[in-house]
Write an enzyme that holds these catalytic residues in place. Structure first.
Site, mmCIF file in Angstrom:
data_model
loop_
_atom_site.group_PDB
_atom_site.id
_atom_site.type_symbol
_atom_site.label_atom_id
_atom_site.label_comp_id
_atom_site.label_asym_id
_atom_site.label_seq_id
_atom_site.Cartn_x
_atom_site.Cartn_y
_atom_site.Cartn_z
ATOM 1 N N LYS A 74 39.284 42.232 44.093
ATOM 2 C CA LYS A 74 40.060 42.256 42.844
ATOM 3 C C LYS A 74 41.426 42.860 43.107
ATOM 4 C CE LYS A 74 39.632 43.765 38.005
ATOM 5 N NZ LYS A 74 38.773 44.475 37.030
ATOM 6 N N SER A 149 37.582 42.208 32.785
ATOM 7 C CA SER A 149 38.827 41.858 33.455
ATOM 8 C C SER A 149 38.628 41.284 34.851
ATOM 9 C CB SER A 149 39.717 43.100 33.554
ATOM 10 O OG SER A 149 39.089 44.098 34.370
ATOM 11 N N SER A 173 33.835 45.339 32.698
ATOM 12 C CA SER A 173 34.676 44.347 33.365
ATOM 13 C C SER A 173 34.077 43.701 34.601
ATOM 14 C CB SER A 173 36.028 44.964 33.733
ATOM 15 O OG SER A 173 36.756 45.246 32.565
#
Length: 481
Positions: A74, A149, A173
């Site tokens: 990420k 996210s 997330s």
């Protein structure tokens, strides 16, 4: 093929790491145009690293668990000499001079970095639509969101662009996009995995965790990520168990709590049906289902969005155009540079949360908002402590809905915030939780079930998840494949 199966073939020399790398590069090339799951793809480094590891292989009698395995990261986790943008314009040119601790631990494994996964800007969002680099699309339906996210980190697994990835979880997330994309996502106990090198959103909530195709890979990856780190003041100085040794699939006699507060009005029928079916599977495995109550659940959204935004307001104050990142040009003085840099560098959702957090911390409002939220957070944590005196783990939906359409909730932030209603209390309490696929709705969109564990009980929830996975014969992959 899951990562641990690939690793067996590498060790037996039945496949070259370069072949694996080329296979994933081909998949990325096809998927990226449709799904936009990566912000940056490490094309040259993937091939270079694969060749290097193939040459090393002849001298290896025993391999690390992720030797030669491609993993996506990420884009809020720092990677030395490789851009780390947080999917924001304000950090679009930021190149860290150091690696996050989790990256150093993966480097010890001799992993292959496929690239930096797309995300909501500064991890603020539940749909992966706030990214400066464009939204990520769900591989089950290109017109729908993947969750956020860590949407990019979940999509690369669901669309076979990597066998494993790292995400971060501040209020769901990792788990919410894992649910919406039909993959496995784990949020460890707060402090179990080092946050050093994770660009902060909410420092008392953020936690790095793995996203994989099955539970066994999740356990393997957590073993390598977890452990004390002196660079992180919130890191827990406790031993890391061998999580894979706990994957027996035997949960006979386990007590699984089902909180009545997590079956709410407005939850989609397809989600309810899938969760009830999963509960029956757990019963068939010999688990006892116990109805429990978590009475302060309803306050979770309000508490989370006060605590998280207050911490975000503090953490994001450093992005002012002076030290690093984006800076506007042609301004007359320092004040104008500050204002215009933040105005142009941050997206709307990030600015909204900074403003909310600054307000709640302001003189005259601190006691009424932030301080009161902190007290209620303690009550939420006590709810879980009392519940775990009666049960081994808690099971509930991960999300009240399956993936909704792109743009459906962007005009109503409150509706968007409610997407995290079943996940945020886990972060407020600091306990571990895993989301695994448990079925599909009438639109053939995946549904996830969440298994919450007591403090530092990752091994237990991994085994419960593993037992379910084995009982249903494994998880179904996205039709994108």
């Amino acid at each position: 093929m899951p990562a641990h199966e690939l690793q067996k073939l590498i060790l037996k020399k039945e496949i070259k790491i370069l072949e694996i790398a080329n296979s994933y590069l081909s998949a990325i090339e096809i998927a990226q145009k449709k799904l936009n799951a990566y912000i940056r793809i490490e094309n040259d480094n993937i091939i270079k690293t694969a060749k290097l590891l193939d040459n090393m292989l002849s001298n290896q009698s025993k391999l690390k668990d992720f030797f030669g395995i491609p993993i996506a990261i990420k884009d809020n986790i720092c990677t030395k000499d490789i851009t780390t943008t947080c999917a924001s314009k304000i950090l679009s040119n930021y190149i860290p001079v150091y690696n996050a601790t989790v990256i150093e631990r993966l480097n010890i494994q001799s992993y292959i970095l496929t690239g930096k996964a797309n995300m909501d800007e500064f991890a603020m969002g539940s749909s992966n639509e706030t990214s400066h680099f464009g939204p990520v699309r769900n591989p089950w339906d290109f017109e729908r969101i993947p969750g956020g996210s860590s949407g990019g980190s979940a999509v690369v697994i669901a669309s076979m662009e990597a066998p494993a990835s790292l995400g971060s979880d501040t209020g769901g997330s990792i788990r919410q996009p894992a649910s919406l994309c039909g993959v496995v996502g784990l949020k460890p106990t707060y402090g179990r995995v080092s946050r050093y090198g994770l660009i902060a959103f909410g420092s008392s909530l953020d936690q790095i965790g793995p996203i994989t195709r099955n539970v066994e890979d999740c356990a393997f990856l957590l073993e390598e990520l977890a452990g004390y780190d002196e660079k992180d003041s919130t890191s827990l100085p406790v031993d890391v168990p061998k999580y894979t040794s706990f994957l027996t699939g035997n949960i006979k006699g386990f007590k699984l709590g089902v909180p009545k507060e997590y079956f709410i009005e407005g939850m989609e029928e397809g989600v309810t049906k899938s969760i009830k079916s999963a509960i029956e599977v757990f019963k068939s495995l010999g688990a006892e289902i116990v109805e429990i109550s978590l009475p302060h659940t309803d306050y979770g959204i309000a508490v989370y969005y006060l605590v998280a935004t207050a911490e975000a307001s503090s953490n994001l104050a450093r992005y002012d155009g002076v030290k690093y990142g984006f800076r506007v040009e042609g301004v007359k003085d320092l004040k104008e540079m500050y204002i215009k840099t933040k105005k142009e560098g941050f997206g709307e959702e990030v600015k909204r949360r900074i403003m909310l957090g600054t307000f709640s911390l302001a003189s005259g409002y601190y006691d009424a908002y932030y301080n009161k939220a902190s007290k209620v957070r303690t009550l939420i944590k006590k709810d879980f402590e009392l519940a775990f005196q009666k049960v081994n783990a808690i099971i509930c939906p991960t999300s009240p809905t399956t993936a909704f359409k792109l743009g459906e909730k962007t005009g109503d932030p409150i509706k968007m915030y409610l997407s995290d209603v079943f996940t945020i209390n886990v972060n407020l309490a600091g306990i571990p939780a895993i989301s695994i696929p448990c079925g599909f709705d009438e639109k053939n969109l995946p549904v996830g079930i969440q298994i919450m564990g007591n403090y530092l009980q990752e091994a237990e929830i991994l085994n419960i998840a593993y037992a379910y996975e084995k009982a249903i014969g494994g998880f179904k992959f996205s039709p994108f494949i």
